[in-house]
Motif scaffolding. Structure first.
Motif, PDB file in Angstrom:
ATOM      1  N   THR A 181      -2.320  -4.840  -5.221  1.00 60.41           N
ATOM      2  CA  THR A 181      -1.653  -3.977  -4.539  1.00 60.41           C
ATOM      3  C   THR A 181      -1.265  -4.660  -3.150  1.00 60.41           C
ATOM      4  O   THR A 181      -0.319  -4.284  -2.701  1.00 60.41           O
ATOM      5  N   SER A 182      -2.152  -5.625  -2.697  1.00 60.59           N
ATOM      6  CA  SER A 182      -1.928  -6.329  -1.209  1.00 60.59           C
ATOM      7  C   SER A 182      -1.380  -7.718  -1.574  1.00 60.59           C
ATOM      8  O   SER A 182      -0.303  -7.949  -1.048  1.00 60.59           O
ATOM      9  N   ASP A 220      -7.516   2.832  -2.431  1.00 62.79           N
ATOM     10  CA  ASP A 220      -7.125   1.411  -2.224  1.00 62.79           C
ATOM     11  C   ASP A 220      -5.914   1.400  -1.325  1.00 62.79           C
ATOM     12  O   ASP A 220      -5.714   0.163  -0.786  1.00 62.79           O
ATOM     13  N   GLU A 221      -4.823   2.191  -1.610  1.00 62.87           N
ATOM     14  CA  GLU A 221      -3.765   2.238  -0.793  1.00 62.87           C
ATOM     15  C   GLU A 221      -3.588   1.939   0.471  1.00 62.87           C
ATOM     16  O   GLU A 221      -2.842   0.972   0.905  1.00 62.87           O
ATOM     17  N   CYS A 264      -6.821   5.197  -6.805  1.00 63.65           N
ATOM     18  CA  CYS A 264      -5.747   4.077  -6.053  1.00 63.65           C
ATOM     19  C   CYS A 264      -5.354   4.751  -4.959  1.00 63.65           C
ATOM     20  O   CYS A 264      -5.412   3.935  -3.829  1.00 63.65           O
ATOM     21  N   LYS A 265      -4.669   5.846  -4.883  1.00 63.04           N
ATOM     22  CA  LYS A 265      -4.053   6.714  -3.745  1.00 63.04           C
ATOM     23  C   LYS A 265      -5.301   6.785  -2.664  1.00 63.04           C
ATOM     24  O   LYS A 265      -5.236   6.515  -1.485  1.00 63.04           O
ATOM     25  N   LYS A 313      -0.852   2.351  -9.675  1.00 66.04           N
ATOM     26  CA  LYS A 313      -0.620   2.638  -8.104  1.00 66.04           C
ATOM     27  C   LYS A 313      -0.603   4.205  -8.033  1.00 66.04           C
ATOM     28  O   LYS A 313      -1.091   4.605  -6.854  1.00 66.04           O
ATOM     29  N   THR A 314      -0.277   4.794  -9.031  1.00 65.39           N
ATOM     30  CA  THR A 314      -0.201   6.209  -8.935  1.00 65.39           C
ATOM     31  C   THR A 314      -1.481   7.052  -9.340  1.00 65.39           C
ATOM     32  O   THR A 314      -1.499   8.205  -8.884  1.00 65.39           O
ATOM     33  N   ASN A 335      -2.182  -1.928   2.197  1.00 63.72           N
ATOM     34  CA  ASN A 335      -1.074  -2.068   2.955  1.00 63.72           C
ATOM     35  C   ASN A 335      -1.565  -2.577   4.312  1.00 63.72           C
ATOM     36  O   ASN A 335      -0.743  -3.400   4.998  1.00 63.72           O
TER      37      ASN A 335
END
Length: 216
Positions: free
Chosen positions: A167-168, A200-201, A196-197, A191-192, A205
């Motif tokens: 994700t990164s 992780d998100e 994760c939201k 990612k959905t 970011n």
């Protein structure tokens, strides 16, 4: 009893453990460690982990470091079933194989880039480091061309471990959806996920933005 988890939000390894705690409904206390301020090098922290890395997990009298040890422990100890980390020896071996793949390929190659920027202030990414990451994407594509998820046809802790890196990383070294369609679809799907939201998100970011803002 509440699990103690020593954390640093930009760390993919930390984020994978936070996601696992959410998945397995683990009651935990989050204890932030400021890596850039050197809190991981204090005598107190070194007693917990001489390797001076996060995450570190304390569960009663057990202290574990390295997410690839923590994730299986959390799954075995707190999981309601074995779908995330199968007890079947052959299925478990496939998950272990992909956890090791993450440790020595995906995470290691990402850390060669991000770790240097975050910890030493490095401002370049050599072509060979980019090529190594892209080779990792090729490996991912090969695996995901055989199964829906990285270690089989259902999601496991191996997916969680790799997800936290990808994700990164894919915001720094772009993932070409046309060249790696299976990997791109796998990533966009996970990612959905609520875990994760939630865990992780933001950290993914933050790490990508930090690296991208400093690299020429």
């Amino acid at each position: 009893m509440v699990v103690k988890l020593y954390t640093y939000n930009m760390s993919p390894s930390v984020r994978s453990c936070l996601m696992a705690c959410e998945i397995f409904n683990v009651p935990f206390e989050k204890i932030p460690i400021d890596i850039q301020a050197g809190e991981h090098l204090t005598p107190e922290f070194l007693k917990k982990n001489p390797i001076h890395q996060v995450p570190v997990m304390e569960d009663g009298d057990l202290t574990l470091h390295d997410s690839h040890a923590i994730l299986p422990y959390l799954a075995d100890t707190y999981g309601k079933d074995d779908s995330w980390y199968p007890k079947d020896v052959k299925k478990r071996a496939l998950v272990n194989q992909k956890l090791i793949f993450n440790a020595v390929i995906i995470f290691a190659r990402a850390r060669n880039i991000t770790g240097q920027v975050v910890l030493t202030g490095k401002r370049t990414i050599e072509p060979e480091l980019i090529a190594a990451v892209e080779e990792g994407y090729e490996f991912m594509e090969a695996f995901l061309s055989r199964t829906k998820y990285i270690a089989g046809d259902h999601v496991t802790i191996a997916d969680v471990a790799i997800l936290a890196v990808m994700t990164s990383l894919t915001q720094i070294i772009k993932l070409d959806a046309q060249k790696y369609p299976k990997t791109s679809a796998w990533l966009e799907n996970l990612k959905t996920a609520p875990y994760c939201k939630k865990y992780d998100e933001a950290g993914a970011n933050e790490l990508a933005a930090y690296v991208n803002s400093r690299v020429a």
